[in-house]
Design a protein around this motif. Structure first.
Motif, PDB file in Angstrom:
ATOM      1  N   GLY A  45       1.150  -1.168  -0.372  1.00 13.50           N
ATOM      2  CA  GLY A  45       0.009  -0.261  -0.215  1.00 13.50           C
ATOM      3  C   GLY A  45       0.969   0.914  -0.086  1.00 13.50           C
ATOM      4  N   ARG A  46       1.978   0.975   0.286  1.00 15.39           N
ATOM      5  CA  ARG A  46       2.962   2.546  -0.171  1.00 15.39           C
ATOM      6  C   ARG A  46       3.457   2.630  -0.718  1.00 15.39           C
ATOM      7  NH1 ARG A  46       5.377   3.209   6.349  1.00 15.39           N
ATOM      8  NH2 ARG A  46       2.914   3.135   7.644  1.00 15.39           N
ATOM      9  N   GLY A  47       3.897   1.746  -1.999  1.00 13.28           N
ATOM     10  CA  GLY A  47       4.712   1.435  -3.279  1.00 13.28           C
ATOM     11  C   GLY A  47       5.791   0.662  -2.550  1.00 13.28           C
ATOM     12  N   ARG A  48       5.192  -0.056  -1.230  1.00 18.10           N
ATOM     13  CA  ARG A  48       7.126  -1.130  -1.468  1.00 18.10           C
ATOM     14  C   ARG A  48       7.350  -2.445  -2.120  1.00 18.10           C
ATOM     15  NH1 ARG A  48       7.714   0.655   5.084  1.00 18.10           N
ATOM     16  NH2 ARG A  48       6.326  -0.322   4.750  1.00 18.10           N
ATOM     17  N   ALA A  49       7.842  -2.626  -2.325  1.00 19.15           N
ATOM     18  CA  ALA A  49       7.945  -4.325  -3.305  1.00 19.15           C
ATOM     19  C   ALA A  49       7.345  -4.984  -1.968  1.00 19.15           C
ATOM     20  CB  ALA A  49       9.598  -4.746  -3.354  1.00 19.15           C
ATOM     21  N   ASP A  50       6.738  -6.126  -2.774  1.00 20.21           N
ATOM     22  CA  ASP A  50       6.049  -6.951  -1.950  1.00 20.21           C
ATOM     23  C   ASP A  50       6.470  -8.192  -2.110  1.00 20.21           C
ATOM     24  OD1 ASP A  50       4.636  -7.402   0.524  1.00 20.21           O
ATOM     25  OD2 ASP A  50       2.422  -6.977  -0.944  1.00 20.21           O
ATOM     26  N   GLY A  51       6.861  -8.662  -2.263  1.00 18.57           N
ATOM     27  CA  GLY A  51       7.051 -10.429  -2.503  1.00 18.57           C
ATOM     28  C   GLY A  51       7.987 -10.545  -3.812  1.00 18.57           C
ATOM     29  N   PRO A  52       8.153 -11.719  -4.178  1.00 19.90           N
ATOM     30  CA  PRO A  52       9.258 -11.492  -5.180  1.00 19.90           C
ATOM     31  C   PRO A  52       8.580 -11.248  -6.011  1.00 19.90           C
ATOM     32  CG  PRO A  52       8.442 -13.813  -4.821  1.00 19.90           C
ATOM     33  CD  PRO A  52       7.482 -12.317  -3.619  1.00 19.90           C
ATOM     34  N   GLY A  53       9.811 -10.374  -8.060  1.00 14.84           N
ATOM     35  CA  GLY A  53       8.425 -10.107  -9.435  1.00 14.84           C
ATOM     36  C   GLY A  53       8.636 -11.425 -10.018  1.00 14.84           C
ATOM     37  N   ARG A  54       7.719 -11.282 -10.668  1.00 20.80           N
ATOM     38  CA  ARG A  54       7.605 -12.133 -11.902  1.00 20.80           C
ATOM     39  C   ARG A  54       7.591 -11.856 -13.310  1.00 20.80           C
ATOM     40  NH1 ARG A  54       1.470 -14.818 -11.640  1.00 20.80           N
ATOM     41  NH2 ARG A  54       2.452 -15.460 -13.495  1.00 20.80           N
ATOM     42  N   THR A  55       6.852 -12.913 -13.835  1.00 21.30           N
ATOM     43  CA  THR A  55       7.281 -12.275 -15.303  1.00 21.30           C
ATOM     44  C   THR A  55       5.620 -13.156 -15.752  1.00 21.30           C
ATOM     45  OG1 THR A  55      10.221 -12.726 -15.666  1.00 21.30           O
ATOM     46  CG2 THR A  55       7.946 -12.995 -17.708  1.00 21.30           C
ATOM     47  N   TYR A  56       4.874 -12.132 -16.720  1.00 20.19           N
ATOM     48  CA  TYR A  56       3.929 -11.941 -17.731  1.00 20.19           C
ATOM     49  C   TYR A  56       4.364 -12.428 -19.464  1.00 20.19           C
ATOM     50  CZ  TYR A  56       1.381 -11.160 -13.272  1.00 20.19           C
ATOM     51  OH  TYR A  56       1.352 -10.882 -12.045  1.00 20.19           O
ATOM     52  N   ARG A  57       3.771 -13.140 -19.843  1.00 20.84           N
ATOM     53  CA  ARG A  57       4.461 -13.352 -21.124  1.00 20.84           C
ATOM     54  C   ARG A  57       3.055 -13.504 -21.769  1.00 20.84           C
ATOM     55  NH1 ARG A  57       9.017 -15.735 -21.983  1.00 20.84           N
ATOM     56  NH2 ARG A  57       8.935 -16.127 -24.139  1.00 20.84           N
ATOM     57  N   ALA A  58       2.803 -12.880 -23.320  1.00 18.63           N
ATOM     58  CA  ALA A  58       2.173 -12.422 -24.143  1.00 18.63           C
ATOM     59  C   ALA A  58       2.692 -12.034 -25.669  1.00 18.63           C
ATOM     60  CB  ALA A  58       0.445 -11.434 -23.653  1.00 18.63           C
ATOM     61  N   PRO A  59       2.008 -12.360 -26.098  1.00 18.79           N
ATOM     62  CA  PRO A  59       2.708 -11.386 -27.857  1.00 18.79           C
ATOM     63  C   PRO A  59       2.385 -10.107 -28.198  1.00 18.79           C
ATOM     64  CG  PRO A  59      -0.099 -13.335 -28.480  1.00 18.79           C
ATOM     65  CD  PRO A  59       0.511 -13.142 -26.923  1.00 18.79           C
ATOM     66  N   VAL A  60       1.145 -10.460 -27.326  1.00 16.79           N
ATOM     67  CA  VAL A  60       1.474  -8.079 -27.204  1.00 16.79           C
ATOM     68  C   VAL A  60       1.286  -7.818 -26.568  1.00 16.79           C
ATOM     69  CG1 VAL A  60       0.154  -6.416 -28.487  1.00 16.79           C
ATOM     70  CG2 VAL A  60       0.764  -9.112 -29.994  1.00 16.79           C
ATOM     71  N   VAL A  61       2.285  -6.645 -25.949  1.00 15.25           N
ATOM     72  CA  VAL A  61       1.963  -5.395 -24.937  1.00 15.25           C
ATOM     73  C   VAL A  61       1.682  -4.280 -25.522  1.00 15.25           C
ATOM     74  CG1 VAL A  61       3.157  -5.365 -23.315  1.00 15.25           C
ATOM     75  CG2 VAL A  61       3.789  -7.364 -23.631  1.00 15.25           C
ATOM     76  N   VAL A  62       0.982  -3.546 -24.487  1.00 11.83           N
ATOM     77  CA  VAL A  62       0.975  -2.462 -25.048  1.00 11.83           C
ATOM     78  C   VAL A  62       1.086  -1.271 -24.008  1.00 11.83           C
ATOM     79  CG1 VAL A  62      -1.525  -1.167 -25.555  1.00 11.83           C
ATOM     80  CG2 VAL A  62      -0.958  -3.116 -26.158  1.00 11.83           C
ATOM     81  N   ALA A  63       1.773   0.046 -23.983  1.00 12.43           N
ATOM     82  CA  ALA A  63       2.635   0.556 -22.954  1.00 12.43           C
ATOM     83  C   ALA A  63       1.436   1.621 -23.086  1.00 12.43           C
ATOM     84  CB  ALA A  63       3.835   0.832 -23.641  1.00 12.43           C
ATOM     85  N   ALA A  64       0.952   1.623 -22.213  1.00 12.29           N
ATOM     86  CA  ALA A  64       0.057   2.423 -21.785  1.00 12.29           C
ATOM     87  C   ALA A  64       0.317   3.382 -20.060  1.00 12.29           C
ATOM     88  CB  ALA A  64      -0.938   2.302 -21.342  1.00 12.29           C
ATOM     89  N   ASP A  65       1.803   3.396 -19.758  1.00 12.28           N
ATOM     90  CA  ASP A  65       2.969   4.019 -18.555  1.00 12.28           C
ATOM     91  C   ASP A  65       2.795   5.308 -19.054  1.00 12.28           C
ATOM     92  OD1 ASP A  65       3.834   3.219 -20.433  1.00 12.28           O
ATOM     93  OD2 ASP A  65       5.625   2.293 -18.556  1.00 12.28           O
ATOM     94  N   GLY A  66       1.913   6.440 -19.343  1.00 14.09           N
ATOM     95  CA  GLY A  66       2.488   8.198 -19.454  1.00 14.09           C
ATOM     96  C   GLY A  66       3.278   8.665 -20.007  1.00 14.09           C
ATOM     97  N   VAL A  67       3.130  10.051 -19.103  1.00 14.46           N
ATOM     98  CA  VAL A  67       4.108  10.424 -19.857  1.00 14.46           C
ATOM     99  C   VAL A  67       5.874  10.117 -19.859  1.00 14.46           C
ATOM    100  CG1 VAL A  67       4.487  11.753 -18.280  1.00 14.46           C
ATOM    101  CG2 VAL A  67       4.887  12.685 -19.999  1.00 14.46           C
TER     102      VAL A  67
END
Length: 437
Positions: free
Chosen positions: A153-175
């Motif tokens: 809730g404070r924007g800090r890492a919470d557990g291990p990272g992971r990988t998600y896979r897909a044939p197409v990725v859309v970047a909508a992460d702002g300026v």
């Protein structure tokens, strides 16, 4: 893909703002398995003017988003322009392409509703998950997924990272679009860049409580007694229908370098403007709700290419904000729709080359629809950077109804692209003959 590896979705969308939510809705509506990764938790705030032009309202209608006034959606009749000691109320044009009204809703609420709408369409939205980078195919260097980090809730890492896979990725992460930057797709230095700051004021019991017009101030006085010193930029006042108003100001420069050279204290400029507004407006410290916040406005396709090797850029990630008026929501929603159409069509192609050409059509369609308009916008920004030109336009152009009709349609991007009156035909003709952005 390595043996044993399977995709987690047909499409991964990075970010659940208007562009990401639109992409997710349209992809899910086309039957695709959509995974949206959003680093924050809803409801969450975003710096914006909170105004929706008729063009944006039309995109909401296409998506099927309910906009019932009883549910907090406030409609506005048009734009009130204030300059030279006078004001003009300009009704939104009656067109077949767009509705004859705009709307206003805080981004805190709007983005949440759009994300919920995408979920209702079938998209999976995972909040508090920060995308940390792209996953590339070892052989082709094509984007085949993302790495991500769960957050608390404070924007800090919470557990291990992971990988998600897909044939197409859309970047909508702002300026800032760290995803696009990681792919080497950087912002262009030859496109306009805006800066906006805003805050909120309670309006109950003030002259600003019920206002059916979005208001734009083209001249901001610095308050110096006996002088007419103008502050750079323009101001706005948008009533939100919930007892508050979004009040802010913005400035635009033809290049990031010119923006940096200005060195203006925009928060200070906003405070100066507020101190010199009429007392009956109630824009006082006591009525202020929340701090003054600012953000950059990436304009005119300032990050290209918008498609490369399995990754599409939409909304602020692609710099789709209008150079004319700083409007970004309408174009974010449109970019999501067009991107989703290209992605859905690409799924039906049998060969790799055919799929690539179909995905690349997203860029072609966006440039065909907006490229000429954004080119006109770049020229417009270069003109208004000169104070003398702006003064002449305000003094001699605004009092003329024909000029104001032209300006309203041009600046709001609300004109008939085919047919319409002579103003529509002139604007449409200009966008076709100038180079595409």
């Amino acid at each position: 893909m390595r043996a044993g590896q399977r995709d987690d979705a047909d499409v991964i969308v990075v970010g659940a703002g208007p562009a990401g939510a639109s992409t997710a809705h349209w992809c899910a509506s086309a039957g695709l398995d959509v995974l949206v990764l959003e680093k924050s938790a809803f409801p969450r705030d975003k710096v914006c003017g909170d105004g929706l032009t008729p063009r944006a309202v039309a995109e909401l209608a296409r998506m099927g988003v309910p906009t019932d006034p009883d549910d907090g959606w406030i409609r506005n009749e048009g734009l009130r322009v204030v300059a030279g000691g006078r004001s003009w109320e300009l009704a939104w044009p009656e067109l077949t392409t767009y509705p004859g009204y705009g709307m206003a809703r805080s981004r805190m609420s709007l983005d949440h509703r759009l994300a919920q709408h995408a979920q209702a369409s079938g998209a999976k939205v995972v909040e508090r998950t920060k995308v940390t980078g792209p996953v590339l195919d070892e052989r082709t260097s094509r984007v085949v997924g993302v790495t991500a980090q769960p957050l608390d809730g404070r924007g800090r890492a919470d557990g291990p990272g992971r990988t998600y896979r897909a044939p197409v990725v859309v970047a909508a992460d702002g300026v800032s679009s760290r995803f696009a930057t990681a792919l080497g797709i950087v912002r262009r230095d030859d496109r306009p860049l805006g800066t906006a700051v805003r805050t909120y004021f309670r309006t109950e019991g003030t002259a600003r409580q019920d206002d059916s017009f979005m208001e734009s101030h083209l001249e901001l006085w610095d308050g110096t007694p006996g002088a007419s010193n103008l502050l750079p930029g323009y101001g706005w006042i948008f009533a939100l229908g919930d007892g508050t108003a979004n009040v802010g100001l913005g400035s635009v420069s033809s290049t990031p370098a010119r923006q940096s050279a200005n060195g203006h204290d925009y928060r200070g400029l906003l405070q100066t403007w507020m101190r010199n507004t009429p007392a009956e407006w109630g824009f006082t410290t006591e009525n202020q709700v929340g701090p003054v916040r600012g953000a950059a406005l990436p304009m005119g396709f300032n990050r290209t290419p918008m498609y490369r090797d399995g990754a599409l850029l939409v909304g602020d990630s692609a710099g789709t904000v209008s150079p004319f008026n700083g409007e970004g929501i309408a174009y974010a929603l449109q970019a999501g729709r067009v991107a989703a159409e290209a992605i859905a069509q690409a799924r039906t192609r049998l060969g790799d080359d055919a799929r690539e050409r179909t995905l690349e059509s997203y860029t072609d369609r966006m440039r065909a629809d907006l490229g000429g308009y954004y080119t006109l916008g770049r020229w417009f920004v270069r003109l208004i950077e000169h104070p003398a030109v702006m003064r002449v336009c305000v003094r001699y152009g605004l009092p003329r109804p024909v000029v104001m009709q032209f300006v309203l349609k041009l600046l709001s991007d609300c004109y008939e692209p085919h047919g319409g009156d002579w103003v529509d035909r002139v604007i449409a003709g200009l966008t076709r003959v100038v180079p595409k952005a």
